[in-house]
Design a protein around this motif. Structure first.
Motif, PDB file in Angstrom:
ATOM      1  N   GLU B  86       0.826  -1.220   0.000  1.00 34.51           N
ATOM      2  CA  GLU B  86       0.000   0.000   0.000  1.00 34.51           C
ATOM      3  C   GLU B  86       0.855   1.262   0.000  1.00 34.51           C
ATOM      4  O   GLU B  86       0.414   2.325  -0.421  1.00 34.51           O
ATOM      5  N   GLU B  87       2.078   1.116   0.513  1.00 34.87           N
ATOM      6  CA  GLU B  87       2.912   2.287   0.774  1.00 34.87           C
ATOM      7  C   GLU B  87       3.758   2.690  -0.438  1.00 34.87           C
ATOM      8  O   GLU B  87       4.134   3.844  -0.579  1.00 34.87           O
ATOM      9  N   ILE B  88       4.054   1.724  -1.302  1.00 31.91           N
ATOM     10  CA  ILE B  88       5.023   1.989  -2.375  1.00 31.91           C
ATOM     11  C   ILE B  88       4.317   2.341  -3.688  1.00 31.91           C
ATOM     12  O   ILE B  88       3.135   2.072  -3.865  1.00 31.91           O
ATOM     13  N   PRO B  89       5.066   2.951  -4.627  1.00 32.86           N
ATOM     14  CA  PRO B  89       4.468   3.350  -5.904  1.00 32.86           C
ATOM     15  C   PRO B  89       3.952   2.146  -6.707  1.00 32.86           C
ATOM     16  O   PRO B  89       4.497   1.047  -6.594  1.00 32.86           O
ATOM     17  N   ALA B  90       2.914   2.397  -7.474  1.00 30.09           N
ATOM     18  CA  ALA B  90       2.243   1.328  -8.226  1.00 30.09           C
ATOM     19  C   ALA B  90       3.203   0.595  -9.160  1.00 30.09           C
ATOM     20  O   ALA B  90       3.093  -0.629  -9.343  1.00 30.09           O
ATOM     21  N   THR B  91       4.158   1.310  -9.743  1.00 31.04           N
ATOM     22  CA  THR B  91       5.075   0.646 -10.672  1.00 31.04           C
ATOM     23  C   THR B  91       5.913  -0.406  -9.954  1.00 31.04           C
ATOM     24  O   THR B  91       6.162  -1.492 -10.482  1.00 31.04           O
ATOM     25  N   TYR B 114      -9.666  -3.206   0.432  1.00 34.82           N
ATOM     26  CA  TYR B 114     -10.458  -2.962   1.637  1.00 34.82           C
ATOM     27  C   TYR B 114     -10.244  -1.522   2.084  1.00 34.82           C
ATOM     28  O   TYR B 114      -9.136  -1.002   2.019  1.00 34.82           O
ATOM     29  N   PRO B 115     -11.323  -0.878   2.538  1.00 36.05           N
ATOM     30  CA  PRO B 115     -11.169   0.535   2.913  1.00 36.05           C
ATOM     31  C   PRO B 115     -10.180   0.720   4.071  1.00 36.05           C
ATOM     32  O   PRO B 115     -10.025  -0.166   4.911  1.00 36.05           O
ATOM     33  N   ASP B 116      -9.501   1.863   4.089  1.00 34.11           N
ATOM     34  CA  ASP B 116      -8.618   2.207   5.212  1.00 34.11           C
ATOM     35  C   ASP B 116      -9.382   2.102   6.515  1.00 34.11           C
ATOM     36  O   ASP B 116     -10.574   2.416   6.565  1.00 34.11           O
ATOM     37  N   TYR B 117      -8.680   1.714   7.560  1.00 35.67           N
ATOM     38  CA  TYR B 117      -9.259   1.652   8.901  1.00 35.67           C
ATOM     39  C   TYR B 117     -10.377   0.616   9.027  1.00 35.67           C
ATOM     40  O   TYR B 117     -11.161   0.667   9.958  1.00 35.67           O
ATOM     41  N   SER B 118     -10.493  -0.325   8.068  1.00 39.44           N
ATOM     42  CA  SER B 118     -11.501  -1.380   8.220  1.00 39.44           C
ATOM     43  C   SER B 118     -10.814  -2.647   8.731  1.00 39.44           C
ATOM     44  O   SER B 118      -9.595  -2.782   8.646  1.00 39.44           O
ATOM     45  N   ALA B 119     -11.633  -3.572   9.250  1.00 44.28           N
ATOM     46  CA  ALA B 119     -11.097  -4.851   9.713  1.00 44.28           C
ATOM     47  C   ALA B 119     -10.353  -5.546   8.572  1.00 44.28           C
ATOM     48  O   ALA B 119      -9.293  -6.131   8.771  1.00 44.28           O
ATOM     49  N   GLY B 120     -10.893  -5.458   7.350  1.00 38.15           N
ATOM     50  CA  GLY B 120     -10.253  -6.086   6.199  1.00 38.15           C
ATOM     51  C   GLY B 120      -8.830  -5.596   5.974  1.00 38.15           C
ATOM     52  O   GLY B 120      -7.963  -6.356   5.542  1.00 38.15           O
ATOM     53  N   THR B 196     -15.439  -7.856   7.221  1.00 38.62           N
ATOM     54  CA  THR B 196     -14.312  -7.116   6.620  1.00 38.62           C
ATOM     55  C   THR B 196     -14.496  -5.612   6.680  1.00 38.62           C
ATOM     56  O   THR B 196     -13.531  -4.872   6.687  1.00 38.62           O
ATOM     57  N   HIS B 197     -15.744  -5.126   6.724  1.00 33.17           N
ATOM     58  CA  HIS B 197     -15.970  -3.689   6.700  1.00 33.17           C
ATOM     59  C   HIS B 197     -16.156  -3.041   8.073  1.00 33.17           C
ATOM     60  O   HIS B 197     -16.363  -1.846   8.171  1.00 33.17           O
ATOM     61  N   THR B 198     -16.058  -3.845   9.140  1.00 35.70           N
ATOM     62  CA  THR B 198     -16.148  -3.266  10.491  1.00 35.70           C
ATOM     63  C   THR B 198     -15.022  -2.254  10.693  1.00 35.70           C
ATOM     64  O   THR B 198     -13.896  -2.477  10.266  1.00 35.70           O
ATOM     65  N   ASP B 199     -15.333  -1.138  11.328  1.00 33.14           N
ATOM     66  CA  ASP B 199     -14.311  -0.134  11.601  1.00 33.14           C
ATOM     67  C   ASP B 199     -13.284  -0.677  12.592  1.00 33.14           C
ATOM     68  O   ASP B 199     -13.643  -1.353  13.551  1.00 33.14           O
ATOM     69  N   GLN B 200     -12.014  -0.350  12.362  1.00 33.03           N
ATOM     70  CA  GLN B 200     -10.962  -0.908  13.223  1.00 33.03           C
ATOM     71  C   GLN B 200     -11.104  -0.457  14.678  1.00 33.03           C
ATOM     72  O   GLN B 200     -10.668  -1.150  15.592  1.00 33.03           O
TER      73      GLN B 200
END
Lengths: 437, 437
Positions: B86-91, B114-120, B196-200
């Motif tokens: 998630e942190e590095i460039p797509a290439t 999965y959305p940020d801050y979700s259990a997923g 998976t969508h529960t908030d962290q």
């Protein structure tokens, strides 16, 4: 549900989780909660009790019979027992411990004496101890025999005859290693530990950094006296964050939750800082008065004071909050202070200039104020934002350096200092531009 | 240490803990950190990499050869891998995943979505799955076979052929139960799970409440898709507390630590709210201007404005902080709002009167101000503190109710509102007592 269908209720209760039953009991009336409690199987009752908030535990202790209470307390895990005994009146403690054997009573007293927020105050004594001469098979046999009542069996502690801690071994390693290996060969002798007086915040930081499930607590001679498990560390983290939030808003720290606190407790928590800050704010009145002639001659000047003080207060709060939090999570140390000052200086210059431009547009182009007044206010903004960022970011570090909690140097304290600085800056600049004031 | 004694260095490194080596590497120069990294045994190197801050992981990825990087990433636990990608460039992501089998690539993409801050976004897939028909002996055999690379073996997951989650079983129970018992008999079918969508933040609250070490994550058809382990929950709790601190000080939330953030990033984080609040503060200028005549006639009046605004701001900050925190830890809910208003009303009355008396003493007896002015200021204090407490405690709850983060309604926002109310109250009372103004 409560119309005498006890059998149905009991069946229903046994499908629930202990923390949920504890929640429910806290919200029902005394008589009903007693009824629910007596319907619970023994084991579950103990678990439910250990999940009740300290405030309700104390209340509930008054309801049940003394022998019942004594049996209940006897079954608690050692750390839960200590937490409970700390909460209740001394006379009740005496009653409960009346039949406790001498050596356990001694141990309990020792635990009750560990300072608040120390590792000693959150540790427990229910761990699995092994000897390094054992084989893996011996160790697993021992875990099977004594493991039931231990807080954790997933990390075991290797000690010698003087109880000196020699190593740790995880159940994972035990399970994955062949049965005739000796513990000495596979134990981890290079472990992380703390002493009974380590601050609980440092304990939590170690759990975070090293991803631990449990950590040994040793005395000054490196003898194992207890362990801390990760579930208690979760509580510590929540408690420490709450402490910092409250301190940063200028409140005394207390352990009661909001709903448990009485009006008097809330008053005591909030009044002292408000009074100190109100008295300190006298300084601002003195500054205002010394410029009384200027204000009387140009009342429009004072119209901008709330905005200037608010903006610099907000800017200072941003910097101090960022810094208090960075110190708390270990991202920033005192040696970084010059790098931080230089960084804050650049950030505040950018922010100050942007806000100054925005303000000039608002005052001169939209509000129709004189260009000089608009300029005076914008200049004040640039200078006070720089001051706000510098003071906001350095004071928490200085506090930490001299042994205070950085959180104490947060928003209310800093905004009181800033209010005075904003006034001085504003009036100095105004006097320069409006010399007749 | 770094004078070519590679052998000594290697021996020294292997006695250190991975997080400490990661710290050290983050603080040395690129060349040296690369050298250190290449001296590490493979396993330790992977662990060290997973403990590096995302920012340094990305930097470090540029230093090492592509094959090396690919091998390294391959060895990471699945959740660490996702965090890294998630942190590095797509290439770079493309390059690394070039040789990854199609089905794993699909899975990775699903996790990245999965959305940020979700259990997923915080779960992992390395868990031990069992079938309920197995005996305890079978289960332990399976754990021995597949356990090495699992994030945890202390909780195992019982699933059917459609991967539907049927129960949990802890290793403790497996170890303490006789070998021929079937899993079905002893598994816990009444478990806590999230989707998976529960908030962290909700995930963390469940860990806290139920003292969990791991929690299953299921999809909408109750199929097991991953697990969350307690070590990740510790990180979540720290992250969420930081988020709230920053929001309450009027800052945008970002994931970079202070030392990692550039000046521009810090500017972006702080400027928006400062600008919004500065513009809102225009309201206070307008109020001040409408009382220009009063101020011009009695400049001494304005001398008390900073103190009044400061005190009510502090009182409001106390109430709002207490409330935001109580909501965050689940102590307070919207249905409590009337009990809270009543409680706050009584607390604020006590505080307001105490401060008013203190202020009267300071102004009249010590400062030598007129009794009327001292009375006006004291009356304003009582009223504005009541307003501060009521607004400070109710706005966060209202925010929560309408789906906003309560932390947004914290100090800066509330003090801007209060500044305006303080001015109106003060001038209204002043006009009544000094009708000529």
């Amino acid at each position: 549900l409560e119309n005498k269908d006890y059998k149905g209720l009991r069946a229903h209760l046994s499908t629930l989780h202990a923390p949920d039953i504890a929640d429910a009991m806290e919200q029902t009336q005394e008589k009903e909660s007693l009824l629910i409690f007596r319907l619970l199987p023994k084991d579950l009752a103990v678990e439910v009790f250990s999940h009740m908030e300290p405030f309700y535990q104390a209340e509930f202790s008054e309801l049940i019979r003394e022998e019942e209470l004594r049996d209940l307390v006897d079954e608690l895990y050692f750390d839960d027992k200590i937490d409970y005994l700390e909460e209740i009146p001394a006379t009740l403690v005496k009653k409960i411990l009346r039949n406790t054997p001498e050596n356990e009573r001694k141990l309990i007293n020792q635990f009750l004496n560990y300072p608040d927020y120390s590792a000693g105050s959150i540790m427990t004594i229910e761990f699995v101890d092994l000897k390094k001469s054992m084989t893996v098979a011996d160790a697993i046999k021992r875990i099977r025999r004594i493991g039931t009542d231990k807080e954790t069996i997933y990390t075991c502690y290797v000690i010698d005859n003087e109880r000196t801690l020699e190593g740790l071994i995880s159940l994972k390693e035990l399970i994955l290693t062949s049965e005739d290996t000796t513990i000495e060969e596979i134990m981890n002798a290079d472990f992380i530990s703390v002493t009974t007086h380590t601050d609980q915040e440092d304990v939590a930081e170690k759990f975070l950094k090293y991803d631990l499930l449990a950590m040994p607590v040793v005395d000054s001679e490196n003898r194992l006296v207890g362990i801390i498990t990760v579930d208690d560390v979760l509580d510590v983290m929540e408690e420490e964050a709450t402490k910092d939030f409250h301190m940063m808003a200028g409140m005394q720290v207390s352990e009661e939750t909001y709903m448990e606190s009485s009006v008097i407790q809330l008053f005591k928590k909030r009044f002292p800082w408000l009074a100190v800050l109100m008295i300190s704010a006298t300084l601002t009145s003195a500054i205002m008065e010394s410029y009384e002639a200027l204000i009387a001659g140009m009342a429009i000047l004072s119209a901008n004071i709330p905005m200037l003080m608010g903006t610099s207060g907000n800017a200072g709060a941003q910097a101090s909050t960022l810094m208090v939090r960075s110190i708390a999570v270990g991202d920033v140390e005192f040696k970084d202070i010059f790098r931080i000052i230089w960084k804050e200086f650049r950030v505040s210059f950018l922010i100050g200039c942007s806000l100054a431009v925005l303000n000039y547009i608002r005052m001169y182009f939209i509000g129709g104020y004189s260009p000089t007044l608009s300029l005076v206010v914008s200049l004040t903004l640039i200078i006070t934002i720089a001051l706000a960022k510098l003071i906001g970011s350095t004071l928490p570090m200085v506090a930490k350096k001299i042994g205070l909690d950085p959180a104490i140097m947060a928003n209310p304290m800093i905004s009181t200092i800033l209010d005075a600085l904003v006034l001085i800056t504003y009036f100095k600049i105004s006097s320069a531009f409006f010399p007749l004031g």
